[in-house]
Design an enzyme around this catalytic site. Structure first.
Site, PDB file in Angstrom:
ATOM      1  N   LYS A   1     -11.152 -24.757  -1.978  1.00  0.00           N
ATOM      2  CA  LYS A   1      -9.761 -25.641  -2.562  1.00  0.00           C
ATOM      3  C   LYS A   1     -11.206 -27.481  -3.183  1.00  0.00           C
ATOM      4  O   LYS A   1      -9.940 -27.445  -3.115  1.00  0.00           O
ATOM      5  CB  LYS A   1      -8.760 -25.417  -1.652  1.00  0.00           C
ATOM      6  CG  LYS A   1      -7.406 -26.633  -1.846  1.00  0.00           C
ATOM      7  CD  LYS A   1      -6.340 -26.580  -1.282  1.00  0.00           C
ATOM      8  CE  LYS A   1      -5.257 -27.241  -1.381  1.00  0.00           C
ATOM      9  NZ  LYS A   1      -4.027 -26.993  -0.109  1.00  0.00           N
TER      10      LYS A   1
ATOM     11  N   GLU B   1       2.043 -30.193  -1.852  1.00  0.00           N
ATOM     12  CA  GLU B   1       3.031 -29.353  -1.065  1.00  0.00           C
ATOM     13  C   GLU B   1       4.631 -30.222  -0.331  1.00  0.00           C
ATOM     14  O   GLU B   1       4.955 -29.652   0.750  1.00  0.00           O
ATOM     15  CB  GLU B   1       1.415 -29.921   0.053  1.00  0.00           C
ATOM     16  CG  GLU B   1       0.702 -28.271  -1.006  1.00  0.00           C
ATOM     17  CD  GLU B   1      -0.773 -28.743  -0.685  1.00  0.00           C
ATOM     18  OE1 GLU B   1      -0.884 -30.317   0.961  1.00  0.00           O
ATOM     19  OE2 GLU B   1      -1.693 -28.020  -0.725  1.00  0.00           O
TER      20      GLU B   1
ATOM     21  N   ASP C   1       0.947 -20.947  -0.464  1.00  0.00           N
ATOM     22  CA  ASP C   1       0.952 -21.917  -0.035  1.00  0.00           C
ATOM     23  C   ASP C   1      -0.638 -21.705   0.079  1.00  0.00           C
ATOM     24  O   ASP C   1      -0.925 -20.558   0.324  1.00  0.00           O
ATOM     25  CB  ASP C   1       0.830 -22.801   1.824  1.00  0.00           C
ATOM     26  CG  ASP C   1       0.346 -23.271   2.109  1.00  0.00           C
ATOM     27  OD1 ASP C   1      -0.952 -23.555   1.345  1.00  0.00           O
ATOM     28  OD2 ASP C   1       0.844 -23.358   3.178  1.00  0.00           O
TER      29      ASP C   1
ATOM     30  N   ASP D   1       1.321 -34.423   7.150  1.00  0.00           N
ATOM     31  CA  ASP D   1       1.194 -33.058   7.120  1.00  0.00           C
ATOM     32  C   ASP D   1      -0.479 -33.335   7.549  1.00  0.00           C
ATOM     33  O   ASP D   1      -1.178 -33.318   6.713  1.00  0.00           O
ATOM     34  CB  ASP D   1       0.734 -32.669   5.547  1.00  0.00           C
ATOM     35  CG  ASP D   1       0.457 -31.129   5.184  1.00  0.00           C
ATOM     36  OD1 ASP D   1       0.142 -30.438   6.069  1.00  0.00           O
ATOM     37  OD2 ASP D   1       0.630 -30.485   4.171  1.00  0.00           O
TER      38      ASP D   1
END
Ligand code: AMP
Length: 596
Positions: A70, A147, A8, A169
């Protein structure tokens, strides 16, 4: 067989996992920490820092530290680090290489392959950049997966029937909600929505403003004006925020945070969970709008969702659980550590690719909610039997939670703490697991706060602590094997369970007022609504009987007996409508008797 890592690669944190004995496990660093902050930096001597060390220097040396890379993946850009420019792929490669080394150390062998997760909204360019980062780190990226797909796989890659899941999430800086369908190891994302600038960091910001505003009004100094003071407060509020996920109160203390007329000033603020929840509720409302949108895009109603899966550290916030539960009408799944779920799912995907047998996760959780009885509303009436949940079901073990309660009478000397396990709003339909009294409370007006703390360990031993907030007076009891007791109870039928609770009530001389006067027979097999109707009727009849004993004429007594007979018949027939009708009749009777 080649080992394939599951990685991850997160905005705030990253993790690496593998399949061991058919189950995904996240690999920790030398200190046992499974989380690697996604931060890269150089120390003053030019030595590379990755993870916590880099994060710790961010405030003091932002020019030598890179975080949240990211967010830049897929952009034609570079970031400066110690006089050199690096592409986002290169910075990500440093994080990936650190994880690869961690895995090699833990496994004792070299690894060359990985499955890496990306947000569902990542476009092709962002996915290619992620693949390139993997290659730079010496990893063959055998698959890039979404994800939410990973989170779904963690829970059960092979459900007995097709399942629809909603993955919520909420990380540090981003929010995503996805509706997914899983069947036989294959996950299909039906819809996805989100906000790339919403997460736990925003909660920190709100709490920081709350604390700084308070300090400003007390001392006339705005802590936000000083970079050093602000960063200290930010760190402290993040800790307080985490504390509030388990405790009802958090104290924020920072010594020598500022100076006024040559004298040092200290920050010392107590925040209650309810105040904090008010601050973040508007942010969470936005996430619920996204949730509605994704359901509507997937053309599904809330009741067609089989499971709600929570991912991301910020979903540890109890208000998140409550709001989703309210909106979807079903409990959420948070069995897997929410910040490890994506890495574990990536490992499951890696295992499926490598042909390794992978089963659903096994986590010790509380099978039922634990809480205490408190004065509250039940069926529109005030009752001492209202259930106040403290540890919600499906919470991973060990679990610790606190809640604040208040005394109801002026000069109240003691408070009875009765601990129940179950899901009913009426504690008489739950299982009593222990009780005690905290005595010697301060002689103050009603509203004296008692903090009740439940600690449940892995073997099911429950510690209950009641503390008077004003004085610190505390009473603590240990209930051995609360869960075992519950499982044993589950084997008996509902009638036994209820009768046992009612007998305890009588034996202990507990509040006679609300104790049901009739035995609720044959409750086994009743729906929750039927039980609720039966519970309401029985409580009312108890009240009516007490009123009759206080002096009723023969006519009233006869009417009540007839109602009792009717109620038993309605119970036999499992007739919810009749139960409700009779309850209304009893209500009228009670009203009439009380009024005389
Ligand atoms: P993630 O990006 O999934 O690692 O999530 C990180 C976010 O989760 C940060 O904002 C953390 O402060 C937050 N977080 C971590 N633990 C907790 C907790 N116990 N309660 C509330 N938020 C938390």
């Amino acid at each position: 067989m080649d080992i394939i890592l599951g990685i991850d690669l997160g905005t705030t944190n990253s993790e690496v996992a593998v399949i061991r004995d058919g189950r995904p496990v996240v690999l920790p660093d030398d200190n046992g920490d499974p989380i690697l902050p996604s931060v890269v930096g150089l120390d003053p001597q030019g030595k590379l820092l990755v993870g916590h060390a880099a994060r710790n220097q961010f405030v003091l040396a932002p020019e030598r530290t890179v975080r949240s890379i990211k967010r830049r993946m897929g952009e034609e850009t570079t970031v400066a680090l110690g006089g050199q420019n690096y592409t986002p792929q290169e910075i990500s490669a440093i994080i990936l290489r650190t994880l690869k080394q961690r895995a090699e150390k833990a496994l004792g062998q070299p690894v060359r392959k990985a499955v890496i997760t990306v947000p569902a909204f990542f476009n092709e360019g962002q996915r290619d950049a992620t693949r390139e980062a993997g290659e730079l780190a010496g990893l063959e990226v055998v698959r890039i997966i979404n994800e939410p797909t990973a989170a779904v796989l963690t829970y059960d890659p092979h459900p007995a029937e097709m399942e629809r899941l909603l993955v919520y999430d909420l990380g540090g800086g981003t929010f995503d909600v996805s509706v997914a369908q899983v069947e036989d190891g294959v996950v299909e994302i039906l819809a996805s929505h989100g906000d790339t600038h919403l997460g736990g960091d925003d909660f920190d910001q709100r709490l920081l403003d709350f604390v700084c505003d308070r300090f400003l009004s007390q001392h006339g100094i705005d802590l936000r004006d000083s970079l050093a003071a602000r960063s200290r407060v930010l760190r402290a509020v993040e800790d307080a925020k985490k504390t509030l996920s388990s405790d009802a109160i958090a104290r924020i203390e920072e010594e020598f945070i500022a100076e006024k007329k040559g004298l040092p000033l200290h920050l010392n603020v107590e925040v209650e969970r309810t105040d904090y929840e008010e601050l973040i509720e508007p942010l969470l409302a936005k996430t619920l709008t996204c949730l509605d949108q994704s359901l509507s895009d997937a053309r599904l109603q809330a009741n067609q969702i089989d499971k709600v899966v929570l991912v991301g550290g910020a979903t540890r916030t109890p208000l998140v659980h409550r709001l989703i539960q309210e909106r979807l009408g079903r409990p959420v799944h948070a069995e897997v550590e929410p910040d490890l779920a994506v890495a574990m799912g990536a490992a499951v995907q890696a295992g499926l690719i490598a042909g390794v047998e992978v089963g659903p996760i096994l986590v010790d959780i509380t099978p039922h909610t634990l809480g205490i009885s408190a004065l509250g509303e039940l069926h529109g009436l005030s009752s001492v039997h209202a259930f106040a949940p403290i540890i919600e079901r499906n919470t991973p073990l060990p679990a610790t939670r606190t809640e604040i309660f208040s005394t109801v009478a002026d000069g109240q000397e003691g408070a009875e703490i009765r601990v129940f396990q179950g899901e009913n709003a009426d504690t008489r339909y739950n299982t009593l697991v222990g009780e005690f009294v905290i005595e010697g409370l301060a002689d103050v007006s009603a509203g004296n706060q008692i903090v009740v703390r439940l600690d449940l360990d892995l073997s099911g031993i429950l510690h209950v602590t009641a503390t008077e907030r004003l004085t610190g007076l505390a009473r603590r009891v240990t209930i051995d094997n609360a869960m075992e007791r519950f499982r044993a109870k589950q084997r008996t039928d509902a009638v036994d369970r209820l009768e046992a609770i009612f007998e305890t009530d009588e034996a202990e001389g507990a509040d006679e007022e609300e104790a049901p006067a009739i035995a609720l027979e044959n409750l086994d097999g009743l729906s929750p609504a039927q039980r609720e109707a039966a519970g309401r009727a029985s409580a009312l009849i108890a009240k009516a009987e007490r009123l009759l004993q206080a002096g009723a004429n023969a006519e009233d007594a006869a009417e009540l007996s007839a109602l009792l007979t009717d109620l038993r018949a309605a119970l036999e027939r499992r007739s919810e409508d009749e139960l409700r009708r009779i309850a209304t009749e009893v209500e009228d009777l009670v009203f009439y008797l009380e009024d005389r």
